[in-house]
Design a protein around this motif. Structure first.
Motif, PDB file in Angstrom:
ATOM      1  N   LYS A 172      21.334 -14.619  36.100  1.00  0.00           N
ATOM      2  CA  LYS A 172      22.608 -15.166  35.589  1.00  0.00           C
ATOM      3  C   LYS A 172      22.357 -15.942  34.299  1.00  0.00           C
ATOM      4  CE  LYS A 172      25.395 -15.852  39.727  1.00  0.00           C
ATOM      5  NZ  LYS A 172      24.608 -16.179  40.913  1.00  0.00           N
ATOM      6  N   ARG A 173      21.314 -16.766  34.309  1.00  0.00           N
ATOM      7  CA  ARG A 173      20.999 -17.607  33.145  1.00  0.00           C
ATOM      8  C   ARG A 173      20.706 -16.736  31.925  1.00  0.00           C
ATOM      9  NH1 ARG A 173      16.240 -21.247  34.307  1.00  0.00           N
ATOM     10  NH2 ARG A 173      17.239 -21.425  36.309  1.00  0.00           N
ATOM     11  N   LEU A 174      20.005 -15.649  32.188  1.00  0.00           N
ATOM     12  CA  LEU A 174      19.653 -14.716  31.109  1.00  0.00           C
ATOM     13  C   LEU A 174      20.913 -14.109  30.489  1.00  0.00           C
ATOM     14  CD1 LEU A 174      16.973 -13.514  30.071  1.00  0.00           C
ATOM     15  CD2 LEU A 174      17.342 -11.619  31.625  1.00  0.00           C
ATOM     16  N   GLU A 175      21.856 -13.770  31.344  1.00  0.00           N
ATOM     17  CA  GLU A 175      23.109 -13.178  30.851  1.00  0.00           C
ATOM     18  C   GLU A 175      23.925 -14.210  30.072  1.00  0.00           C
ATOM     19  OE1 GLU A 175      24.794 -11.599  34.396  1.00  0.00           O
ATOM     20  OE2 GLU A 175      23.624  -9.759  34.247  1.00  0.00           O
ATOM     21  N   ASN A 176      23.962 -15.441  30.579  1.00  0.00           N
ATOM     22  CA  ASN A 176      24.687 -16.515  29.879  1.00  0.00           C
ATOM     23  C   ASN A 176      24.096 -16.770  28.504  1.00  0.00           C
ATOM     24  OD1 ASN A 176      26.380 -16.834  32.008  1.00  0.00           O
ATOM     25  ND2 ASN A 176      25.256 -18.543  32.912  1.00  0.00           N
ATOM     26  N   LEU A 177      22.772 -16.732  28.461  1.00  0.00           N
ATOM     27  CA  LEU A 177      22.062 -16.954  27.206  1.00  0.00           C
ATOM     28  C   LEU A 177      22.432 -15.885  26.183  1.00  0.00           C
ATOM     29  CD1 LEU A 177      19.786 -18.906  26.190  1.00  0.00           C
ATOM     30  CD2 LEU A 177      18.185 -17.077  26.710  1.00  0.00           C
ATOM     31  N   GLU A 178      22.521 -14.646  26.688  1.00  0.00           N
ATOM     32  CA  GLU A 178      22.892 -13.529  25.799  1.00  0.00           C
ATOM     33  C   GLU A 178      24.302 -13.694  25.271  1.00  0.00           C
ATOM     34  OE1 GLU A 178      22.369  -9.944  27.898  1.00  0.00           O
ATOM     35  OE2 GLU A 178      20.405  -9.651  27.026  1.00  0.00           O
TER      36      GLU A 178
END
Lengths: 200, 126
Positions: B116-122
């Protein structure tokens, strides 16, 4: 071999091994989702042979070869009854999707993955502290009778010409498991410990 | 649009476990690979949105696969999922392009959170 080290070197080596085994027991508890403690830690080649062979059980030896700057081999040893109990209790049923043959493979690879994760904690501990590159190879499973375990481990020690030996017995009371975790490591470990002792 | 994932691990148990987490996060598992060679071929053929990559494979290291991706100029988003916890290996993986490194055994909630964090970062860097 550990007794042949200087006091300071011995303290470094045993401290590092005990901390590695503590992390290994934590990893095992996490995978099995059940408390695991360390019942006993022994050092020396004789500790390998201290194995109850009075029963007629079969044992599953999960074997990981150490590759890289420090070589050797380790074994996580369960009785077959313990392995069955672990599979029945700890392998998530929602992961079964395929045919019976896939289920069999899943069970086998769940067990070898346990060994992979538990042995990796000690390998990481050695690698981080001694600043060496080392890995555990892909684990394998060997089923042998109790009266063959001692001979098997002796042959492994000879094969790797190992000089450092230690063994831990873990205890999982809820799951009623007490696996043995044996380590046989070549001379390079001792050389690295001596190097580290000089720097401290 | 469905997000796609390729899972690379020599253990079917681990492939299914990671796959379940990714599916729960809305990914479609387009393929699984148990060797490095298969992983390289499938990554090139399928160009998945995310690759979960183990480090110790029967034929090569995950780190070598990251090198291969770099050499061929592909910018696959790779999360390393490995029992290998050496600081130097984690640092190497990140320097070779892995976006995160998850240590086995992991809590499935932790893996979900990292995805999830990775997607938010993107989303925020887009």
């Amino acid at each position: 071999m550990i007794n042949q080290l200087e006091k300071k070197e011995q303290s470094l080596a045993t401290g590092m091994i005990k901390e590695g085994l503590r992390k290994a027991s934590t990893a095992l508890a996490s995978i099995l989702n059940s408390p695991i403690s360390i019942k006993k830690i022994d050092f020396g080649v004789d500790s390998m042979s201290k194995f109850n062979v009075a029963d007629s059980k079969s044992y599953d030896l999960l074997r990981t070869e150490l590759i890289g700057e420090i070589q050797g081999v380790c074994h996580l040893i369960f009785t077959q009854e313990e392995i069955r109990r672990i599979i029945d209790t700890c392998l998530p049923k929602e992961l079964y999707t395929g045919a019976p043959s896939e289920l069999e493979l899943m069970e086998l690879e769940f067990i070898t993955e346990i060994d992979n994760m538990v042995s990796a904690t000690i390998i990481s501990q050695f690698s981080n502290i001694l600043d060496v590159e080392m890995f555990g190879n892909v684990p394998s499973l060997h089923t042998i009778k109790s009266n063959e375990v001692k001979e098997y481990l002796e042959a492994e020690s000879n094969k790797y010409n190992s000089t450092l030996h230690f063994k831990s017995i873990f205890q999982g009371e809820e799951l009623e498991v007490s696996p043995h975790f044996t380590w046989m490591v070549q001379d390079e470990f001792v050389t690295k410990i001596k190097d580290m002792a000089v720097l401290q | 649009m469905n997000k796609s994932a390729l899972i690379v691990d020599d253990s079917i148990y681990m492939r299914k476990l990671v796959g379940k987490v990714l599916e729960d996060e809305g990914y479609t598992i387009v393929e699984e690979a148990s060797t490095g060679k298969e992983a390289i071929r499938l990554a090139a053929d399928l160009n998945p949105d995310i690759i979960s990559l183990d480090n110790i494979l029967p034929d090569m290291l995950g780190l070598d696969i990251l090198d291969h991706f770099k050499e061929e100029g592909s910018n696959h988003k790779v999360i390393m999922v490995s029992a290998v916890g050496q600081q130097r290996v984690v640092a190497k993986a990140i320097s070779k392009g892995a976006v995160d490194y998850i240590l086995k055994p992991f809590d499935t909630a932790e893996l979900s959170e990292k995805i999830k964090r990775l997607e938010n970062l993107e989303t925020t860097t887009r």
